[in-house]
Design a protein around this motif. Structure first.
Motif, PDB file in Angstrom:
ATOM      1  N   ASN A  40      41.360  -5.898  21.040  1.00  0.00           N
ATOM      2  CA  ASN A  40      41.835  -6.807  19.993  1.00  0.00           C
ATOM      3  C   ASN A  40      42.069  -6.089  18.665  1.00  0.00           C
ATOM      4  O   ASN A  40      42.220  -6.740  17.633  1.00  0.00           O
ATOM      5  N   ALA A  42      44.580  -4.453  17.346  1.00  0.00           N
ATOM      6  CA  ALA A  42      45.830  -4.723  16.630  1.00  0.00           C
ATOM      7  C   ALA A  42      45.799  -6.082  15.948  1.00  0.00           C
ATOM      8  O   ALA A  42      46.201  -6.213  14.782  1.00  0.00           O
ATOM      9  N   SER A  43      45.303  -7.103  16.650  1.00  0.00           N
ATOM     10  CA  SER A  43      45.247  -8.445  16.064  1.00  0.00           C
ATOM     11  C   SER A  43      44.256  -8.504  14.909  1.00  0.00           C
ATOM     12  O   SER A  43      44.556  -9.047  13.839  1.00  0.00           O
ATOM     13  N   TYR A  46      45.617  -6.711  11.920  1.00  0.00           N
ATOM     14  CA  TYR A  46      46.607  -7.489  11.168  1.00  0.00           C
ATOM     15  C   TYR A  46      45.915  -8.478  10.227  1.00  0.00           C
ATOM     16  O   TYR A  46      46.259  -8.561   9.038  1.00  0.00           O
ATOM     17  N   TRP A  47      44.965  -9.269  10.744  1.00  0.00           N
ATOM     18  CA  TRP A  47      44.304 -10.266   9.904  1.00  0.00           C
ATOM     19  C   TRP A  47      43.517  -9.619   8.777  1.00  0.00           C
ATOM     20  O   TRP A  47      43.413 -10.174   7.670  1.00  0.00           O
ATOM     21  N   THR A  60      55.121  -9.890   8.639  1.00  0.00           N
ATOM     22  CA  THR A  60      54.164 -10.138   9.712  1.00  0.00           C
ATOM     23  C   THR A  60      54.716  -9.669  11.050  1.00  0.00           C
ATOM     24  O   THR A  60      54.017  -8.980  11.815  1.00  0.00           O
ATOM     25  N   ARG A  64      52.946  -6.543  12.975  1.00  0.00           N
ATOM     26  CA  ARG A  64      52.353  -6.763  14.297  1.00  0.00           C
ATOM     27  C   ARG A  64      52.971  -5.822  15.333  1.00  0.00           C
ATOM     28  O   ARG A  64      52.269  -5.271  16.188  1.00  0.00           O
ATOM     29  N   ALA A  68      50.979  -2.833  17.257  1.00  0.00           N
ATOM     30  CA  ALA A  68      50.965  -2.792  18.725  1.00  0.00           C
ATOM     31  C   ALA A  68      51.395  -1.416  19.225  1.00  0.00           C
ATOM     32  O   ALA A  68      50.797  -0.874  20.169  1.00  0.00           O
ATOM     33  N   HIS A  71      48.586   1.001  18.557  1.00  0.00           N
ATOM     34  CA  HIS A  71      47.498   0.786  19.510  1.00  0.00           C
ATOM     35  C   HIS A  71      47.828   1.416  20.858  1.00  0.00           C
ATOM     36  O   HIS A  71      46.980   2.058  21.484  1.00  0.00           O
TER      37      HIS A  71
END
Length: 299
Positions: A40, A42-43, A46-47, A60, A64, A68, A71
């Motif tokens: 997780n 990458a997610s 981002y946040w 965004t 993202r 990705a 990653h």
């Protein structure tokens, strides 16, 4: 053996944060959470970044996609080398070690950090070119907020509270590898922490320098509407100054802390029992097994 982590530029700026987070998930995460954290990354990255800049829709989508790709590259290229590093640590764990062996591991981690920085330069420059004045103002406000928290946690704390906080950090990281330390080992660790040359104010001043460097770099890119090549050059310079401070006094301070940490890790390891060292080997092998599975896993 818990490797020193002072080379990681914690709180050094928006771009550097995601790098530090990726390294920590691999080196300091518990066995049971490595796979979840890494898959997780990458997610979560981002946040994390969005909490500093508040990206628009176009940013965004681009960020993202870039995370990705980063990653996927990291999984294919860097994880196999982390596995080799864990194997080296497994081989060292059963015997006594010296500070130079610990520092060699730290230097290898630093090399990987530099590789990561080089990999993100194009995407970081492209993103920087799209930032607005309002977003940079929001980033500056976020820095102000996190700086206030740092001052409260460190600069406003008494020396005794600072010592206790740092001792607990060292203890947690050490027991993550060796299992529970006995009373004598804990006393020895506390003494080592008490003798440290760590100075929260010096670290805070470097933190402020890095933040201002980030803001100045981003403003120069956005206000001058620089072409991508020049923007990337500026991002490259910022990342280099994040890894190696232009302040010679801070570099000397950082190097002294590194040597100090290498000695502390070696002393702590050499005080462990055969059972604790066997625990370290087993846990490192579990980390290794997890990374092997992650390296071949499809994203």
């Amino acid at each position: 053996m818990t490797p020193p982590v002072r080379f990681l530029p914690a709180r050094a700026g928006t771009v550097a944060r995601i790098i530090g987070w990726l390294m920590f998930t691999l080196v300091l995460a518990s066995c049971s959470t490595i796979k979840i954290a890494y898959n997780n990354a990458a997610s979560v990255g981002y946040w994390w970044l969005d909490g500093y800049v508040d990206f628009n829709e176009a940013q965004t989508l681009q960020l993202r996609a870039d995370l990705a790709r980063l990653h996927a590259w990291h999984r294919a290229t860097e994880l196999p080398q982390y596995i080799e590093l864990l194997q080296q640590m497994e081989q060292l764990a059963p015997a006594d070690i010296g500070p130079e062996q610990v520092c060699a591991i730290a230097q290898e981690m630093r090399r990987h950090l530099g590789t990561l920085m080089a990999q993100i330069e194009p995407a970081a420059a492209a993103l920087a070119m799209t930032l607005t004045t309002a977003q940079l103002q929001g980033l500056e406000r976020k820095y102000t907020k996190t700086d206030a928290r740092y001052r409260k946690e460190w600069l406003s704390a008494t020396p005794a509270k600072q010592l206790e906080k740092r001792y607990k950090q060292w203890l947690e990281r050490t027991e993550m590898i060796y299992g529970r330390l006995d009373g004598a080992q804990k006393d020895r660790l506390r003494t080592q922490v008490a003798r440290s040359g760590f100075d929260a104010r010096i670290s805070y001043e470097e933190r402020l320098r890095r933040q201002q460097d980030a803001l100045q770099t981003l403003r120069q890119i956005t206000q001058a509407r620089l072409p991508e090549g020049e923007a990337r050059d500026l991002v490259h310079g910022y990342l280099e100054r994040t890894l190696d401070s232009p302040n010679p006094a801070y570099r000397a301070y950082q190097q002294a802390l590194l040597q100090e940490d290498c000695r502390s890790v070696a002393l702590t390891h050499n005080s462990t029992t055969p059972v604790q060292r066997d625990t370290a080997v087993q846990r490192l092998r579990t980390y290794e097994r997890d990374l092997v599975q992650l390296a071949v896993q499809q994203p």
